[in-house]
Design an enzyme around this catalytic site. Structure first.
Site, PDB file in Angstrom:
ATOM      1  N   ASP A 162       0.813  -1.213   0.000  1.00  0.00           N
ATOM      2  CA  ASP A 162       0.000   0.000   0.000  1.00  0.00           C
ATOM      3  C   ASP A 162       0.850   1.268   0.000  1.00  0.00           C
ATOM      4  OD1 ASP A 162      -3.016   0.890   0.562  1.00  0.00           O
ATOM      5  OD2 ASP A 162      -1.690   2.195   1.706  1.00  0.00           O
ATOM      6  N   PHE A 190      -5.240   2.126  -0.280  1.00  0.00           N
ATOM      7  CA  PHE A 190      -5.404   1.579  -1.617  1.00  0.00           C
ATOM      8  C   PHE A 190      -5.518   0.063  -1.619  1.00  0.00           C
ATOM      9  CE2 PHE A 190      -3.364   5.775  -2.324  1.00  0.00           C
ATOM     10  CZ  PHE A 190      -4.519   6.383  -2.776  1.00  0.00           C
ATOM     11  N   ASP A 191      -5.091  -0.617  -0.562  1.00  0.00           N
ATOM     12  CA  ASP A 191      -5.494  -2.007  -0.379  1.00  0.00           C
ATOM     13  C   ASP A 191      -7.012  -2.071  -0.247  1.00  0.00           C
ATOM     14  OD1 ASP A 191      -3.264  -3.803  -0.391  1.00  0.00           O
ATOM     15  OD2 ASP A 191      -2.595  -2.937   1.497  1.00  0.00           O
ATOM     16  N   LEU A 192      -7.550  -1.230   0.627  1.00  0.00           N
ATOM     17  CA  LEU A 192      -8.979  -1.284   0.922  1.00  0.00           C
ATOM     18  C   LEU A 192      -9.828  -0.802  -0.248  1.00  0.00           C
ATOM     19  CD1 LEU A 192      -8.749   0.015   4.589  1.00  0.00           C
ATOM     20  CD2 LEU A 192      -9.270  -2.325   3.869  1.00  0.00           C
TER      21      LEU A 192
END
Length: 512
Positions: A162, A190-192
């Protein structure tokens, strides 16, 4: 401090009630981006079969401490990180790097609607499990890949985390105080959000399949998501092709829309139009500012930010956070306290929305606390059926349900293809435990106290500190970074990228 609330709605585990009931997802994802996507789908009713490496499992099983509590004051062996994105899933321990394991994956795909994975591009191709290798045999399959850089482009084979994406996607360059270093966000943003875009893509593909009968590949890149989410900030650059300076906790296009100092801490003020700013001036007893050409319009306040912000800071320092929140709220001016998680999870409104739940977890003597689902449906409500699973807890049951005989499972277990705790000869398969989930609710008295009547904010604690001294970091001389990292199939070093671009005949030229 956050106190334990004794009010709640207890529900027993049951069949899925959400709008995705009947959808089966084969989940080959691990860590955060993919698992957060499949948990969201699981909450909405999908059956999630999580495939994990035998004996090892998802990496986040070891992302600890902290652990959830076995009982008060005693840790369990379950990492809090893992539990954050793995409820409502069945875990099977399966080694798909071997042909026998690949055969099991394909057997499970016969009854699956979706496969989701977040391995580095090309990894599953080595095991015959890439999309191009599966699409002929499973033409209705929706195959979702969530990777750092996508399945095309010069960086496609690079691994990503991320923070790397925050750096490369531009968000770090616009985050942080003006004279300080670039700053990452406090969340794995940005993972989520890549996981969220994965769910959006899957649902769109399911809708298309209902019309065409065909599946497809959903290719989600964390870098693509980070660029897309630049949104208004990205357009601020594209409008004039000029870099914009960082503005810290301020807004690039609205003033005041920022953290404000008070007599005893900080609060958020969002006067997002001229009418709200005039109401702020009335509360502050500074209507003279509406006669000042530097203050009386939105454009003027942005252009004169260097004057406006310090002046407003001096005004808000004169009264306490609670005073400002009460008075501004009465006049309809956007404002809020700055809360710590313990205060968030004690907030009566948060509790009234079912955002704090408790579930029974095998191995824990007391129910464990979890974050609830934000998805609220009037008819097809989400429900919490399974706690985060033990590694391989459902291997036997899932495979038996998919046509495998007991002797086949034993052979596969002995060869290391699958892993599960074998039963004693002649014993019956264990029944699934009854799991209860409870939405933690505020009492009626707490709800009443939280109603917006102008007298509640003084009771809200804030983690902000009263002084701003040291807030702005000293300026440092900029040095151009030098790196030998190379773009895949480009052979270009990062340090040469700007020089190379400057020689290209672009329709516009960046101003650096």
């Amino acid at each position: 401090a956050c106190q334990r609330l004794k009010f709640g709605v207890r529900r027993f585990a049951s069949a899925p009630t959400g709008p995705l009931a009947g959808v089966r997802v084969l989940d080959l994802a691990r860590i955060l981006a993919g698992p957060s996507a499949t948990m969201l789908m699981g909450d909405m009713g999908a059956e999630i079969i999580k495939v994990e490496r035998p004996k090892i499992g998802d990496d986040t099983r070891r992302y600890a401490p902290p652990y959830i509590q076995k009982k008060k004051g005693e840790d369990s062996d379950i990492a809090a990180y893992f539990t954050s994105c793995n409820r409502n899933k069945q875990s099977i321990a399966l080694n798909f790097t071997k042909p026998a394991g690949q055969d099991i994956i394909k057997q499970l795909l016969k009854e699956s609607d979706v496969l989701i994975e977040n391995f580095k591009t090309g990894t599953l191709d080595k095991y015959g499990l890439g999309y191009e290798q599966l699409k002929e045999e499973f033409p209705q399959l929706i195959y979702c890949s969530i990777t750092g850089f996508g399945h095309t482009g010069p960086y496609k084979e690079r691994p990503a985390y991320d923070m790397l994406i925050q750096a490369m996607g531009g968000s770090m360059s616009i985050t942080g105080v003006p004279d300080g270093e670039p700053m990452k966000m406090g969340l794995s943003m940005f993972d989520l959000t890549a996981g969220l875009h994965g769910v959006i893509g899957i649902l769109a593909a399911l809708h298309d399949r209902a019309n065409t009968g065909l599946g497809q590949h959903v290719d989600i890149s964390m870098l693509d998501v980070s660029v897309a989410l630049l949104q208004n900030q990205g357009m601020n650059y594209l409008a004039k092709k000029e870099r914009q300076a960082r503005v810290g906790n301020n807004h690039p296009n609205v003033v005041p829309y920022q953290v404000m100092p008070s007599k005893n801490g900080h609060f958020i003020l969002t006067a997002s139009n001229d009418e709200q700013f005039e109401r702020f001036c009335k509360v502050a007893n500074r209507m003279d500012l509406m006669q000042d050409l530097r203050f009386n319009t939105m454009k003027a306040r942005v252009v004169n930010r260097a004057v406006v912000t310090p002046a407003l800071n001096e005004i808000t320092k004169t009264m306490t956070t609670g005073w400002w929140l009460e008075k501004l709220e009465e006049k309809g001016v956007g404002c809020a306290p700055i809360l710590h998680p313990d205060e968030v999870f004690a907030d009566p409104h948060v509790l009234s929305r079912g955002m704090l739940i408790e579930m029974d977890v095998p191995g824990c003597e007391e129910p464990a606390s979890f974050i609830g689902s934000p998805m609220k449906f009037s008819r097809t409500k989400v429900n919490y059926r399974l706690p985060p699973p033990r590694l391989g807890a459902h291997t036997e049951q899932v495979l038996v349900d998919n046509g495998y005989a007991a002797e086949d499972l034993e052979t596969l277990r002995e060869s290391g293809i699958i892993d599960y705790e074998p039963r004693a000869p002649g014993s019956e398969a264990p029944k699934s435990p009854i799991v209860t989930a409870r939405e933690v609710r505020a009492s009626r008295k707490q709800k009443e106290a939280a109603r917006l009547r102008g007298r509640t904010w003084d009771r809200v604690s804030s983690v902000s500190e009263p002084a701003l001294e040291g807030y702005a970091l000293p300026g440092t001389e900029y040095h151009e970074p030098v790196s030998d990292l190379r773009g895949r199939r480009l052979g270009d070093t990062w340090s040469k990228k700007q020089d190379d671009l400057s020689s290209v005949d672009l329709p516009y030229r960046s101003t650096f």
